[in-house]
Write an enzyme that holds these catalytic residues in place. Structure first.
Site, short mmCIF file in Angstrom:
data_model
loop_
_atom_site.label_atom_id
_atom_site.label_comp_id
_atom_site.label_asym_id
_atom_site.label_seq_id
_atom_site.Cartn_x
_atom_site.Cartn_y
_atom_site.Cartn_z
CB CYS A 151 -0.83 -0.05 1.05
SG CYS A 151 -0.35 -0.15 2.63
CG HIS A 454 -4.02 0.61 4.79
ND1 HIS A 454 -3.57 -0.61 3.76
CD2 HIS A 454 -5.16 1.11 4.01
CE1 HIS A 454 -4.12 -0.03 2.57
NE2 HIS A 454 -5.16 0.73 2.67
#
Length: 503
Positions: A151, A454
């Site tokens: 990510c 994330h």
């Protein structure tokens, strides 16, 4: 092979997803990958139940279903090692499975399977429609698949894809010619253990940018780009979470280095000359000749150091591609915009902290050439030249005695009219509009640590804001963007003449 066909169809019915199908290489069952609903991982965990009827000396590896393959990228993964597998069996069985999957992909069954997938994707497709001037249009943004904690890479790629001048330059580069002979037009599989040094970061970066904003409803897999990253950036090998800012700097630096040489038979200088928007006055050289990287992101800082004993002043000029800003200590306990614990930290506070006069501490004594010894001194930064795209990195991660902690403070930032004039060395030589910037993209880190959490990104494209969360892309609004806890901010030169909300 037919068993595998039925398993793929069963996967679509059970997992209700067409994303990241993983086939078990022990029993041929197909489930969604660990970054979707995790059914493949659960299949592995269910196989770990001890077999009480077996002797302790007997190996249980054959019945534990630890190895599986991604049906899209053909990468092989071992759950026990928690890593991708780059070798094969002596009989080449893994490659045979890949060949079977490739044949299935080109078979009539694939076309029928795509029809079934379309039925499953209807809800997703409907969510990517919006009304503009009374008519319904589709969102043309394309997501990026997560290849295993990638990510950090996806957020940077999506942000850079929305820096229009930078993105267009790469998309207009000539493509590498297709291979001749038997392999012409065929999809090739790369293992990360290959010794191929003939890789091009520029070419894979170009292909990735071309794949975005093409109107596809399915996510693009940056597998080839990640393969090149592994080859030329050893720091990012593996599948652990990485720092998005560190990746961005490595990416820009390596693109800059590769562009200084020839590319696809066309010299770098010839390509730069063809792009009339990159004039000589806009170039900033970092580590050699100028490239589009330095022409777009390159600025120059003036670093002034003054000896507090004799008053000797030392000046030097440092080129930069981004500015890393501290969040002032008085704001570090303030986590949200609505807290009543004092004023909200703004981007102006961070910029002021970066450029204000600072007395260096005992560990940073300045070697004064007049005093001929290290002395107490002061330091101040000025911006001598602003870049076309101003990249601001907020230093949210800092080291304590044992850990690298995150500063989760909300920092207020403007969407338009960021005024940088007061930080310039010679502001009187700048026009009224030349120091104003508008926000183009924001990278956000969700979570508590640099090695976890994330990354997502917000970016504006043709007047609309989008939220990029790996393979998912959604429309959003300005109110949502300004509430984000920014990690990296990309500002582009202001185009309008008036109506700016200045910082």
């Amino acid at each position: 092979m037919m068993q595998l066909v039925y398993c793929v169809f069963f996967f679509l019915l059970v997992c209700r997803s067409n994303k990241s199908p993983w086939v078990c290489l022990t029993c041929s069952s197909v489930h969604c990958g660990r970054y979707v609903n995790g059914h493949a991982k659960k299949h592995y965990e269910d196989a770990q139940v001890p077999l009480t009827n077996h002797k302790k000396s007997e190996k249980q590896d054959k019945v534990q279903h630890t190895v599986c393959m991604d049906c899209s990228s053909y990468s092989t993964y071992c759950y026990r090692c928690d890593d991708f597998v780059v070798n094969d069996t002596k009989l080449g069985l893994v490659q045979k499975v890949r060949e079977h999957l490739q044949n299935l992909e080109n078979s009539a069954f694939t076309a029928d399977r795509h029809k079934k997938r379309k039925l499953l994707e209807n809800s997703t497709l409907n969510s990517k429609l919006l009304k503009v001037n009374g008519s319904t249009t589709a969102i043309c943004a394309t997501g990026l698949r997560n290849l295993g904690n990638t990510c950090f890479m996806n957020a940077i790629l999506q942000s850079l894809s929305n820096i229009e001048q930078f993105c267009c330059y790469f998309k207009e580069l000539p493509a590498v010619e297709l291979r001749n002979g038997k392999t012409a037009g065929r999809r090739t599989y790369h293992t990360r253990s290959q010794g191929d040094n003939n890789v091009s970061l520029v070419e894979e970066f170009r292909k990735t940018l071309c794949a975005l904003w093409q109107g596809s409803q399915t996510a693009f897999s940056p597998e080839s780009l990640f393969y090149v990253v592994w080859k030329i950036m050893p720091n990012f090998r593996g599948y652990q979470q990485q720092d998005a800012h560190e990746f961005m700097r490595y990416l820009l630096d390596h693109l800059h280095l590769e562009l200084q040489g020839g590319f696809n038979g066309v010299s770098r200088s010839a390509i730069l000359q063809e792009n009339s928007t990159l004039s000589a006055s806009n170039k900033c050289c970092i580590n050699g000749a100028s490239t589009v990287v330095t022409a777009i992101f390159g600025g120059i800082l003036q670093n002034e150091v003054n000896c507090l004993i004799c008053g000797t002043e030392s000046r030097k000029f440092d080129p930069f591609l981004d500015l890393s800003l501290d969040i002032p200590s008085q704001f570090r306990s303030k986590r949200s915009k609505n807290q009543e614990n004092g004023p909200v930290c703004s981007l102006r506070d961070c910029l002021r902290s970066f450029t204000d006069l600072e007395e260096l501490d005992e560990t940073e004594l300045y070697m004064c050439h007049k005093c001929k010894k290290k002395q107490k001194s002061t330091k101040k930064f000025w911006i001598q030249k602003l870049p076309k795209v101003l990249c601001l990195h907020l230093k949210r991660f800092h080291w304590t005695a044992y850990l690298r902690n995150k500063v989760d403070t909300y920092v207020e930032f403007p969407l338009r009219g960021l005024d940088m004039k007061c930080y310039l060395l010679e502001p009187e030589n700048s026009g009224p509009e030349s120091c104003l910037y508008d926000l183009a993209a924001v990278v956000v880190h969700h979570g508590s640590g640099v090695g976890s959490g994330h990354y997502t990104a917000y970016a504006t494209h043709e007047g609309r804001w989008f939220h990029f969360n790996d393979s998912t892309v959604t429309l959003t609004d300005e109110e949502t963007v300004v509430k984000a806890k920014a990690y990296i901010l990309f500002y582009v030169e202001h185009q309008a003449k008036a109506g700016s909300d200045k910082l």
